[in-house]
Scaffold this motif. Structure first.
Motif, PDB file in Angstrom:
ATOM      1  N   PRO A 116     -10.201  -4.013  -0.707  1.00  0.00           N
ATOM      2  CA  PRO A 116     -10.865  -4.390   0.545  1.00  0.00           C
ATOM      3  C   PRO A 116     -10.381  -5.759   1.021  1.00  0.00           C
ATOM      4  O   PRO A 116     -10.069  -6.621   0.193  1.00  0.00           O
ATOM      5  N   PRO A 117     -10.306  -5.964   2.317  1.00  0.00           N
ATOM      6  CA  PRO A 117      -9.907  -7.285   2.822  1.00  0.00           C
ATOM      7  C   PRO A 117     -10.829  -8.356   2.230  1.00  0.00           C
ATOM      8  O   PRO A 117     -12.009  -8.104   2.007  1.00  0.00           O
ATOM      9  N   ASP A 118     -10.306  -9.523   1.956  1.00  0.00           N
ATOM     10  CA  ASP A 118     -11.056 -10.650   1.364  1.00  0.00           C
ATOM     11  C   ASP A 118     -11.425 -10.413  -0.099  1.00  0.00           C
ATOM     12  O   ASP A 118     -12.181 -11.170  -0.669  1.00  0.00           O
ATOM     13  N   SER A 152      -5.186   2.946 -12.449  1.00  0.00           N
ATOM     14  CA  SER A 152      -6.620   3.146 -12.240  1.00  0.00           C
ATOM     15  C   SER A 152      -6.904   4.631 -12.102  1.00  0.00           C
ATOM     16  O   SER A 152      -5.979   5.440 -11.970  1.00  0.00           O
ATOM     17  N   LYS A 153      -8.175   4.998 -12.127  1.00  0.00           N
ATOM     18  CA  LYS A 153      -8.555   6.332 -11.676  1.00  0.00           C
ATOM     19  C   LYS A 153      -8.278   6.405 -10.178  1.00  0.00           C
ATOM     20  O   LYS A 153      -8.169   5.363  -9.523  1.00  0.00           O
ATOM     21  N   PRO A 154      -8.187   7.616  -9.618  1.00  0.00           N
ATOM     22  CA  PRO A 154      -8.010   7.700  -8.167  1.00  0.00           C
ATOM     23  C   PRO A 154      -9.162   6.997  -7.446  1.00  0.00           C
ATOM     24  O   PRO A 154     -10.324   7.207  -7.796  1.00  0.00           O
ATOM     25  N   VAL A 155      -8.818   6.139  -6.521  1.00  0.00           N
ATOM     26  CA  VAL A 155      -9.841   5.411  -5.774  1.00  0.00           C
ATOM     27  C   VAL A 155      -9.656   5.676  -4.290  1.00  0.00           C
ATOM     28  O   VAL A 155      -8.547   5.917  -3.810  1.00  0.00           O
ATOM     29  N   ASN A 156     -10.748   5.634  -3.569  1.00  0.00           N
ATOM     30  CA  ASN A 156     -10.679   5.797  -2.127  1.00  0.00           C
ATOM     31  C   ASN A 156     -10.314   4.464  -1.501  1.00  0.00           C
ATOM     32  O   ASN A 156     -10.945   3.450  -1.765  1.00  0.00           O
ATOM     33  N   THR A 157      -9.259   4.477  -0.729  1.00  0.00           N
ATOM     34  CA  THR A 157      -8.845   3.286  -0.003  1.00  0.00           C
ATOM     35  C   THR A 157      -8.869   3.636   1.473  1.00  0.00           C
ATOM     36  O   THR A 157      -9.392   4.682   1.864  1.00  0.00           O
ATOM     37  N   ALA A 158      -8.295   2.757   2.263  1.00  0.00           N
ATOM     38  CA  ALA A 158      -8.235   3.039   3.690  1.00  0.00           C
ATOM     39  C   ALA A 158      -7.223   4.152   3.991  1.00  0.00           C
ATOM     40  O   ALA A 158      -7.143   4.640   5.112  1.00  0.00           O
ATOM     41  N   SER A 159      -6.445   4.563   2.969  1.00  0.00           N
ATOM     42  CA  SER A 159      -5.475   5.639   3.178  1.00  0.00           C
ATOM     43  C   SER A 159      -6.189   6.977   3.306  1.00  0.00           C
ATOM     44  O   SER A 159      -7.363   7.125   2.951  1.00  0.00           O
ATOM     45  N   GLU A 160      -5.424   7.980   3.784  1.00  0.00           N
ATOM     46  CA  GLU A 160      -6.020   9.310   3.969  1.00  0.00           C
ATOM     47  C   GLU A 160      -6.425   9.909   2.624  1.00  0.00           C
ATOM     48  O   GLU A 160      -7.473  10.538   2.498  1.00  0.00           O
ATOM     49  N   LYS A 161      -5.552   9.739   1.613  1.00  0.00           N
ATOM     50  CA  LYS A 161      -5.821  10.343   0.303  1.00  0.00           C
ATOM     51  C   LYS A 161      -6.273   9.256  -0.676  1.00  0.00           C
ATOM     52  O   LYS A 161      -5.945   8.092  -0.505  1.00  0.00           O
ATOM     53  N   PRO A 162      -6.996   9.661  -1.735  1.00  0.00           N
ATOM     54  CA  PRO A 162      -7.264   8.704  -2.817  1.00  0.00           C
ATOM     55  C   PRO A 162      -5.947   8.260  -3.448  1.00  0.00           C
ATOM     56  O   PRO A 162      -4.989   9.035  -3.491  1.00  0.00           O
ATOM     57  N   LEU A 163      -5.919   7.031  -3.936  1.00  0.00           N
ATOM     58  CA  LEU A 163      -4.714   6.498  -4.567  1.00  0.00           C
ATOM     59  C   LEU A 163      -5.049   6.022  -5.968  1.00  0.00           C
ATOM     60  O   LEU A 163      -6.174   5.613  -6.240  1.00  0.00           O
TER      61      LEU A 163
END
Ligand SMILES: [Zn+2]
Length: 197
Positions: A116-118, A152-163
């Motif tokens: 996340p930003p910041d 890491s485990k797959p994490v939800n980011t601002a991308s379309e898919k989990p990374l």
């Protein structure tokens, strides 16, 4: 005055060699009590340890921003192909070897918001936000190409898919890069690793 000084912790030594006036002078001595060896004042260990970290940081390679010509200095082309990392990539915190020389392909592509930003780790460079393009070391086709890396485990980011996010396997500093779960492309930020010159 002897009793007064003894009550204050002075020990009797004896007649002094000092001669002043008509009366004899006597010598008394006060020895300050030293702290116990284990009684280290609060904060001292922390300070020593942080100096140790600083020492390791100096051994942890050179950051991209410290190269005079930036990417030109850390990439090299062999036989006119894709530029690859001229130096081994290290964790910028602990110096752990992440990727051997020549394994990563210098690739420009859109930035990825890995945290996340910041919330960027203070020891990591802040990356430009998407859709700006930034430079990455692209590693393919499997994690076996790395010397040491954590996922890491797959994490939800601002991308379309989990990374899945990449971090130092030794000290967990990250994210230094990302991949898609089950993917064959591993993207390491050129700004978030250091270079062993
Ligand atoms: Zn590390």
């Amino acid at each position: 005055m002897r009793a007064l000084y003894e009550r204050a912790g002075f020990a009797w030594v004896g007649r002094s060699a000092v001669v002043h006036g008509s009366q004899a002078w006597y010598e008394m001595r006060w020895t300050p009590s030293l702290p116990e060896p284990h009684a280290v004042p609060p904060g001292v260990w922390e300070a020593l340890q942080s100096q140790g970290v600083a020492g390791r940081r100096r051994a942890a390679g050179t950051l991209l921003l410290d190269f005079q010509n930036g990417l030109v200095d850390v990439a090299e082309k062999e036989g006119g192909g894709t530029p690859r990392n001229r130096y081994p990539l290290l964790c910028s915190n602990c110096g752990s070897l992440i990727l051997s020389k020549g394994v990563g392909a210098l690739t420009e592509r859109e930035s990825v918001q890995m945290e996340p930003p910041d919330h960027t780790h203070p020891k990591l460079a802040a990356l430009r936000a998407p859709p700006a393009h930034i430079f990455w070391w692209l590693v393919t086709p499997s994690p076996m190409e790395f010397e040491n890396i954590g996922f890491s485990k797959p994490v939800n980011t601002a991308s379309e898919k989990p990374l899945k996010l990449l971090a130092c396997a030794e000290c967990d500093l990250g994210p230094v890069g990302w991949c898609e779960p089950g993917g064959t492309e591993f993207w390491v930020s050129c700004d978030r690793v250091s270079y062993r010159t």
